[in-house]
Design an enzyme around this catalytic site. Structure first.
Site, PDB file in Angstrom:
ATOM      1  N   TRP A  64      -0.239  -0.298 -28.709  1.00 18.84           N
ATOM      2  CA  TRP A  64      -0.668   0.515 -27.577  1.00 18.84           C
ATOM      3  C   TRP A  64      -2.188   0.539 -27.538  1.00 18.84           C
ATOM      4  CZ3 TRP A  64      -3.734   5.008 -27.601  1.00 18.84           C
ATOM      5  CH2 TRP A  64      -3.997   5.497 -26.302  1.00 18.84           C
ATOM      6  N   GLU A  82       3.755  -0.830 -25.759  1.00 18.45           N
ATOM      7  CA  GLU A  82       3.962   0.492 -25.145  1.00 18.45           C
ATOM      8  C   GLU A  82       3.137   0.589 -23.865  1.00 18.45           C
ATOM      9  OE1 GLU A  82       2.532   3.729 -27.610  1.00 18.45           O
ATOM     10  OE2 GLU A  82       3.382   5.262 -26.299  1.00 18.45           O
ATOM     11  N   LYS A 109       1.695   2.609 -20.283  1.00 17.39           N
ATOM     12  CA  LYS A 109       1.175   3.946 -19.962  1.00 17.39           C
ATOM     13  C   LYS A 109       0.723   3.983 -18.510  1.00 17.39           C
ATOM     14  CE  LYS A 109      -1.722   7.581 -21.822  1.00 17.39           C
ATOM     15  NZ  LYS A 109      -2.313   8.143 -23.010  1.00 17.39           N
ATOM     16  N   ASP A 154       7.377   5.527 -23.872  1.00 22.44           N
ATOM     17  CA  ASP A 154       6.977   6.872 -24.301  1.00 22.44           C
ATOM     18  C   ASP A 154       7.242   7.765 -23.103  1.00 22.44           C
ATOM     19  OD1 ASP A 154       5.200   9.187 -24.416  1.00 22.44           O
ATOM     20  OD2 ASP A 154       4.203   8.232 -26.109  1.00 22.44           O
ATOM     21  N   HIS A 194       4.614   8.827 -20.517  1.00 25.62           N
ATOM     22  CA  HIS A 194       3.777   7.801 -19.889  1.00 25.62           C
ATOM     23  C   HIS A 194       4.226   7.343 -18.514  1.00 25.62           C
ATOM     24  CE1 HIS A 194       1.847   6.422 -23.934  1.00 25.62           C
ATOM     25  NE2 HIS A 194       1.760   7.715 -23.724  1.00 25.62           N
ATOM     26  N   HIS A 201       9.068   6.353 -27.835  1.00 29.69           N
ATOM     27  CA  HIS A 201       8.236   7.433 -28.344  1.00 29.69           C
ATOM     28  C   HIS A 201       8.741   8.688 -27.677  1.00 29.69           C
ATOM     29  CE1 HIS A 201       4.310   5.478 -30.009  1.00 29.69           C
ATOM     30  NE2 HIS A 201       5.357   5.311 -30.786  1.00 29.69           N
ATOM     31  N   ASP A 228       0.653  13.555 -19.804  1.00 29.89           N
ATOM     32  CA  ASP A 228       0.972  13.087 -21.154  1.00 29.89           C
ATOM     33  C   ASP A 228       0.359  14.024 -22.191  1.00 29.89           C
ATOM     34  OD1 ASP A 228       1.802  11.301 -23.179  1.00 29.89           O
ATOM     35  OD2 ASP A 228      -0.135  10.289 -23.161  1.00 29.89           O
ATOM     36  N   ASP A 269       1.638  15.554 -24.754  1.00 29.18           N
ATOM     37  CA  ASP A 269       2.105  15.461 -26.136  1.00 29.18           C
ATOM     38  C   ASP A 269       2.391  16.803 -26.778  1.00 29.18           C
ATOM     39  OD1 ASP A 269       2.276  12.562 -26.889  1.00 29.18           O
ATOM     40  OD2 ASP A 269       0.236  12.581 -26.098  1.00 29.18           O
ATOM     41  N   ASP A 316       6.401  11.215 -31.132  1.00 26.69           N
ATOM     42  CA  ASP A 316       4.974  11.012 -30.864  1.00 26.69           C
ATOM     43  C   ASP A 316       4.417  12.189 -30.075  1.00 26.69           C
ATOM     44  OD1 ASP A 316       2.431  10.106 -30.404  1.00 26.69           O
ATOM     45  OD2 ASP A 316       2.993   8.674 -28.840  1.00 26.69           O
TER      46      ASP A 316
HETATM   47  C1  RNT Z   1      -0.880   7.372 -26.424  1.00 20.10           C
HETATM   48  C2  RNT Z   1       0.358   6.740 -26.946  1.00 20.10           C
HETATM   49  C3  RNT Z   1       0.322   6.316 -28.379  1.00 20.10           C
HETATM   50  C4  RNT Z   1      -0.313   7.340 -29.290  1.00 20.10           C
HETATM   51  C5  RNT Z   1      -0.158   7.074 -30.765  1.00 20.10           C
HETATM   52  C6  RNT Z   1      -1.048   7.905 -31.598  1.00 20.10           C
HETATM   53  O1  RNT Z   1      -0.743   7.862 -25.162  1.00 20.10           O
HETATM   54  O2  RNT Z   1       1.450   7.568 -26.728  1.00 20.10           O
HETATM   55  O3  RNT Z   1       1.578   5.968 -28.792  1.00 20.10           O
HETATM   56  O4  RNT Z   1       0.167   8.618 -29.037  1.00 20.10           O
HETATM   57  O5  RNT Z   1      -0.291   5.727 -30.992  1.00 20.10           O
HETATM   58 ZN    ZN Z   2       3.286   6.959 -27.568  1.00 18.71          ZN
END
Ligand code: RNT
Ligand code: ZN
Length: 417
Positions: free
Chosen positions: A183, A224, A226, A258, A261, A285, A293, A295, A325
């Site tokens: 990523w 990955e 986004k 993820d 994303h 993720h 995003d 998290d 994640d």
């Molecule tokens: C970032 C991605 C990625 C990170 C990690 C730390 O938007 O989700 O996967 O969160 O690699």
């Molecule tokens: Zn991620």
């Protein structure tokens, strides 16, 4: 816990044709990857600069881990609160340098992760890995693998190749495949003049990384995607279409979704079965996006449950690599780890004791009224009693019982740092 409650729940589910004992046995063996980066706000040990790459932790709750030992201690404490099989998810910036040695990311070697292998072996864990394409001075104008600057690109390709070698080492040491996720936050804050150029360079760079020899049964490279990041709002090189197409056209490369994303009304639960029609294996993720995003810590909420259902009812537990994640720096980090891991375990167990065959049959027979009523009935079924039994069998604490130990650890260890 009161054993008769489990016996009663078991009967209720059995009447729907569900074997709760079997579900419990199955879940015990399914690995879920636990991200080391919740413990220190995605800092790592190889730089003192800020977190960059379009991601951000917010909050400054006391007690964050500053050293490899602290991070391992905290993770160990968090894992005591988690039922089920854990896999360790590491980022390259968590390399452990000893005796004053330091090498940059393009020169990393397996030996810089030997301590982590020791830790993983102690806990019978496999290891997943991530090259770190952010929080580094060689990120030039926000770009790494897609940079127009040859030297920059080469540095990051070399980093990716080093990470493939380290991933293979992890797989060989632990006997479990290593999922290696690529990523980058590569992109632009404002309207670009060239959208294709960076993507062509990104494509060639990932190809150059994957040209490093590795055993496909041991290393599982992923890309990955986004939609956007903080400060990178207008354009992201590794968009959904780019990443999915890359994985589709490069054998052995998996797409990684993820769930933070995508556009806010898109759901990964719907994308999982779409991808399973085409890919032998995919990776996830698991996070909780709040408006973006962000998290946030994964909870036992509707979309989390829906994602788990898609994996379980499509019989894809051995085709989907699941990794957490998220990173919240505003609350106790050990509790954040525990709540997220337990929530995903709950979602999996709940999906496993859902009478999926019955529900599918109702759909296929066009009996949508009954389907709705059945799905609503299941929502108040005694899932909690099955979950309590699962925790008991795993030797993990029950809901409502573990936070006191985390708070005691905070008092005795975290607040003294
Ligand atoms: C970032 C991605 C990625 C990170 C990690 C730390 O938007 O989700 O996967 O969160 O690699
Ligand atoms: Zn991620």
């Amino acid at each position: 816990m009161n054993q008769s409650r489990y016996e009663s729940a078991k009967e209720i589910y059995a009447a729907w044709g569900v074997d709760t004992d079997k579900a419990i046995e199955t879940l015990k063996k399914i690995p879920v990857s636990l991200h080391c980066w919740q413990g220190d706000d995605v800092t790592g040990f190889d730089h003192d600069g800020p977190l960059t790459g379009g991601i951000q932790t917010t909050g400054n709750y006391p007690g964050k881990a500053h050293t490899p030992q602290e991070l391992m201690d905290d993770m160990e404490m968090a894992m005591k609160m988690m039922p089920g099989t854990k896999k360790l998810n590491l980022h390259a910036c968590y390399a452990i340098f000893e005796d004053g040695e330091f090498v940059d990311r393009d020169k990393l070697e397996p030996k810089h992760f030997a301590k982590w292998v020791e830790f993983a072996k102690k806990h019978n864990m496999g290891i997943d890995f991530n090259p770190t394409f952010f929080s580094h001075e060689k990120v030039k104008d926000g770009l790494t693998l897609s940079s127009p600057d040859e030297e920059t690109r080469k540095f990051w390709i070399d980093h990716g190749r080093a990470c493939i070698r380290i991933s293979q080492y992890f797989a060989e040491e632990t006997g479990m495949p290593c999922v290696m996720n690529i990523w980058t936050g590569d992109g632009f804050k404002d309207i670009p003049a060239d959208r294709m150029g960076p993507r062509m360079r990104y494509k060639e760079s990932i190809e150059a990384i994957l040209a490093e020899p590795f055993d496909r049964n041991k290393v599982k490279p992923c890309v990955e995607s986004k939609v956007f990041g903080i400060g990178v709002e207008s354009y992201t090189a590794g968009s959904a279409e780019f990443s999915l197409s890359f994985a589709a056209t490069h054998e052995g490369c998996l797409p990684l979704m993820d769930n933070g994303h995508y556009h806010p009304t898109e759901v990964v639960s719907d994308k999982i079965p779409a991808l399973l029609c085409f890919y032998p294996e995919i990776a996830l993720h698991i996070t909780r996006p709040v408006r973006w995003d962000s998290d946030h810590v994964v909870l036992f909420d509707d979309e989390t449950k829906e994602m788990a259902k898609e994996i379980v009812r499509n019989d894809a537990l051995d085709r989907v690599y699941m990794a957490l994640d998220y990173f919240d720096a505003s609350i106790n980090r050990i509790s954040a780890w525990a709540v997220g891991f337990r929530s995903w375990q709950k979602a999996l167990l709940s999906a496993m004791i859902t009478p999926n065959a019955k529900l599918k049959a109702l759909q296929d027979e066009g009996r949508m009224t009954e389907l709705m009523v059945m799905q609503e009935t299941l929502k108040t079924a005694p899932f909690g009693d099955v979950w309590a039994e699962y925790c008991r069998q795993c030797g993990a604490p029950q809901d409502g019982e573990w936070l006191k130990d985390v708070l005691a650890y905070e008092e005795e260890v975290l607040l003294k740092r």
